[in-house]
Design a protein around this motif. Structure first.
Motif, PDB file in Angstrom:
ATOM      1  N   LEU A  41      -6.476 -12.631   4.209  1.00 22.85           N
ATOM      2  CA  LEU A  41      -5.001 -13.196   3.792  1.00 22.85           C
ATOM      3  C   LEU A  41      -5.038 -14.694   4.065  1.00 22.85           C
ATOM      4  O   LEU A  41      -4.494 -15.289   3.080  1.00 22.85           O
ATOM      5  CB  LEU A  41      -4.017 -12.449   4.681  1.00 22.85           C
ATOM      6  N   VAL A 109      -6.595   9.161  -4.725  1.00 18.02           N
ATOM      7  CA  VAL A 109      -6.734   7.656  -5.040  1.00 18.02           C
ATOM      8  C   VAL A 109      -5.738   7.608  -6.379  1.00 18.02           C
ATOM      9  O   VAL A 109      -4.825   6.735  -6.521  1.00 18.02           O
ATOM     10  CB  VAL A 109      -8.120   7.186  -5.313  1.00 18.02           C
ATOM     11  N   LEU A 112      -1.748   7.928  -5.602  1.00 13.09           N
ATOM     12  CA  LEU A 112      -1.135   6.846  -4.722  1.00 13.09           C
ATOM     13  C   LEU A 112      -1.120   5.625  -5.760  1.00 13.09           C
ATOM     14  O   LEU A 112      -0.605   4.797  -5.521  1.00 13.09           O
ATOM     15  CB  LEU A 112      -1.897   6.699  -3.286  1.00 13.09           C
ATOM     16  N   SER A 113      -2.363   5.467  -6.269  1.00 17.30           N
ATOM     17  CA  SER A 113      -2.374   4.281  -7.215  1.00 17.30           C
ATOM     18  C   SER A 113      -1.140   4.084  -7.997  1.00 17.30           C
ATOM     19  O   SER A 113      -0.933   2.784  -8.576  1.00 17.30           O
ATOM     20  CB  SER A 113      -3.522   4.240  -7.937  1.00 17.30           C
ATOM     21  N   ILE A 115       1.902   4.477  -7.107  1.00 17.59           N
ATOM     22  CA  ILE A 115       3.138   3.803  -6.617  1.00 17.59           C
ATOM     23  C   ILE A 115       3.340   2.183  -6.854  1.00 17.59           C
ATOM     24  O   ILE A 115       2.641   1.590  -6.965  1.00 17.59           O
ATOM     25  CB  ILE A 115       2.911   4.041  -4.989  1.00 17.59           C
ATOM     26  N   GLY A 116       4.692   2.012  -7.232  1.00 18.68           N
ATOM     27  CA  GLY A 116       5.024   0.682  -7.509  1.00 18.68           C
ATOM     28  C   GLY A 116       4.779   0.442  -8.889  1.00 18.68           C
ATOM     29  O   GLY A 116       4.931  -0.891  -9.047  1.00 18.68           O
TER      30      GLY A 116
ATOM     31  N   LEU B 101      -2.211  -9.123  -4.735  1.00 20.79           N
ATOM     32  CA  LEU B 101      -2.104  -8.432  -3.563  1.00 20.79           C
ATOM     33  C   LEU B 101      -0.627  -7.867  -3.439  1.00 20.79           C
ATOM     34  O   LEU B 101      -0.428  -6.792  -2.761  1.00 20.79           O
ATOM     35  CB  LEU B 101      -2.336  -9.411  -2.311  1.00 20.79           C
ATOM     36  N   LYS B 103       1.221  -7.112  -5.748  1.00 16.90           N
ATOM     37  CA  LYS B 103       1.670  -6.226  -6.531  1.00 16.90           C
ATOM     38  C   LYS B 103       1.190  -4.709  -6.056  1.00 16.90           C
ATOM     39  O   LYS B 103       1.986  -3.778  -6.252  1.00 16.90           O
ATOM     40  CB  LYS B 103       0.814  -6.371  -7.861  1.00 16.90           C
ATOM     41  N   ALA B 107       2.037   0.060  -2.144  1.00 24.15           N
ATOM     42  CA  ALA B 107       1.201   1.167  -2.348  1.00 24.15           C
ATOM     43  C   ALA B 107      -0.121   1.058  -1.242  1.00 24.15           C
ATOM     44  O   ALA B 107      -0.560   2.087  -0.642  1.00 24.15           O
ATOM     45  CB  ALA B 107       0.360   1.338  -3.790  1.00 24.15           C
ATOM     46  N   GLN B 196      -5.350  -2.873  -7.824  1.00 23.99           N
ATOM     47  CA  GLN B 196      -4.319  -1.924  -7.151  1.00 23.99           C
ATOM     48  C   GLN B 196      -5.136  -0.729  -6.718  1.00 23.99           C
ATOM     49  O   GLN B 196      -4.747  -0.159  -5.508  1.00 23.99           O
ATOM     50  CB  GLN B 196      -3.121  -1.715  -8.423  1.00 23.99           C
ATOM     51  N   SER B 197      -5.888   0.103  -7.640  1.00 25.96           N
ATOM     52  CA  SER B 197      -6.650   1.393  -7.156  1.00 25.96           C
ATOM     53  C   SER B 197      -7.542   0.917  -6.161  1.00 25.96           C
ATOM     54  O   SER B 197      -7.710   1.887  -5.269  1.00 25.96           O
ATOM     55  CB  SER B 197      -6.988   1.976  -8.552  1.00 25.96           C
ATOM     56  N   VAL B 200      -5.616   0.825  -2.752  1.00 22.37           N
ATOM     57  CA  VAL B 200      -5.288   2.207  -2.489  1.00 22.37           C
ATOM     58  C   VAL B 200      -6.596   2.936  -1.901  1.00 22.37           C
ATOM     59  O   VAL B 200      -6.574   3.591  -0.746  1.00 22.37           O
ATOM     60  CB  VAL B 200      -4.665   2.867  -3.772  1.00 22.37           C
TER      61      VAL B 200
END
Lengths: 124, 253
Positions: A41, A109, A112-113, A115-116, B101, B103, B107, B196-197, B200
């Protein structure tokens, strides 16, 4: 200067690791909690910020990109030093537990992918 | 003459490791290109070769660091060890967009908790299926299915026997190896092709080495996203294993 980028990368990792170690201590866990993630980060923030432009652009950036390109070779070395022999000694129980955990996690996977995600993308 | 080589190679073992891994990669990419016409990624072959070599190394030397227990290949231990691995993983975050990140942030966080709990429950259920009815053993084996670090940390905290701890480490190692090998094979069918995936995925699998290698062999561009969530997983696992999850198992058995 190439070393500026490498130094920035090192600084991010060290700060992240110290925070991760401190979080572990704070919650009473004998592990580094997210040190590498925090370091990543920090590097993302630095590489997106104009304040750090001098040590992320041009030659300095190449110092970071070198390590990023060394990632796959390092992962291959990592594979070659795993304790694979011990994994095979756990017998059927360890094998079943490992396989089942991976299979269920893989299956989650795509679920949950979602979500959002924005609804219009979810209905693709 | 042989001694002369040995002295030079052992003294410069990290350099030997660079040369060896380079050679293995050249060979693997050559095979991937010629024999599989690029259908299997060269790095996937190299990782598989590394694991096979690690197995042989472990059998032949009796050590626990794969090929790195051969003195000539000791540099592999440094090159593939935690320090350089983490350094290289962090470097992959360079150039990642903050918006990507954000976005997947929610999740990603949910997937870490879901991943720890799901792997634990599956591992614990398997332990019960194999006839274990002692909550300490069930919890430790379940924790091993989380990662091979969470297993022993949990086991030692709640007083599991050495035998059970060893089992938990083995379960975690199997998981890690399977993620390394299996990820490129299932990537398409689980939709693992975007940041995104990948976040997750990292949160659900959690094994840093498994995720690092699995994504490298699938699409190196996804590495930073998966690695970022995966690095929180073991810590969360060590937190939940000996506390909440142990209490939960204890309330059932």
């Amino acid at each position: 200067m190439l070393i500026y980028g490498v130094a920035l990368l090192s600084g991010c990792l060290l700060i992240g690791m110290v925070i991760g170690e401190a979080v572990g201590l704070a919650i009473g866990v004998d592990a580094n909690v997210g040190g590498v993630g925090i370091a990543m980060l920090l590097l993302v923030l630095a590489s997106n910020s104009p304040m750090f432009r001098k040590i992320t652009e041009g030659n300095a950036g190449a110092g970071i990109q070198f390590w990023s390109a060394m990632y796959i070779p390092i992962v291959i070395a990592m594979a070659a030093r795993q304790n694979v022999a011990a994994a095979t000694e756990g017998g059927l129980l360890a094998l079943t537990a490992g396989i089942a955990a991976v299979a269920v996690s893989f299956a989650l996977v795509p679920i949950l992918s979602k979500i959002g995600e924005k609804p219009e993308r979810g209905s693709e | 003459m042989i001694e002369l080589f040995e002295t030079v190679f052992v003294r410069n073992n990290l350099v030997v490791a660079f040369a060896t891994v380079g050679g293995v990669m050249w060979f693997s990419y050559f095979i991937a290109d010629k024999l599989t016409r690029g259908r299997i990624h060269g790095s996937a072959i190299a990782i598989a070769l590394g694991l096979i070599a690690a197995y042989l190394g472990g059998i032949m030397t009796g050590g626990d660091k794969g090929v790195a227990d051969f003195s000539l290949l000791g540099g592999i231990g440094l090159m593939g060890g935690g320090m350089l691995r983490d350094f290289a993983i962090v470097s992959t975050a360079f150039g990642v967009q903050l918006s990507e990140l954000k976005k997947a942030g929610v999740a990603g966080v949910i997937s870490i908790f879901a991943g720890v709990i799901v792997s634990f429950v599956v591992g614990a259920a398997v332990a019960v299926g194999f006839g274990y009815d002692d909550p300490v053993a069930i919890t430790t084996i379940g924790a091993g299915a989380v990662t091979y670090i969470v297993g022993p940390v949990t086991g030692e905290a709640i007083g599991a026997s050495g035998e059970v701890i060893t089992l938990s480490v083995a379960a975690g190692l199997i998981k890690s190896i399977l993620v390394m090998i299996g990820t490129p094979l299932v990537a398409r069918s689980i939709g693992l092709d975007n940041p995104q995936s990948a976040m997750v995925f990292g949160g659900l699998m959690g094994t840093t080495s498994g995720v690092a290698a699995g994504l490298a062999a699938t699409d190196p561009k996804l590495v930073p996203y998966g690695a970022m969530t995966a690095t929180f997983y073991t810590g969360i696992g060590c937190l939940l294993g000996p506390s909440l999850l142990f209490l939960l198992v204890g309330s059932i058995f």
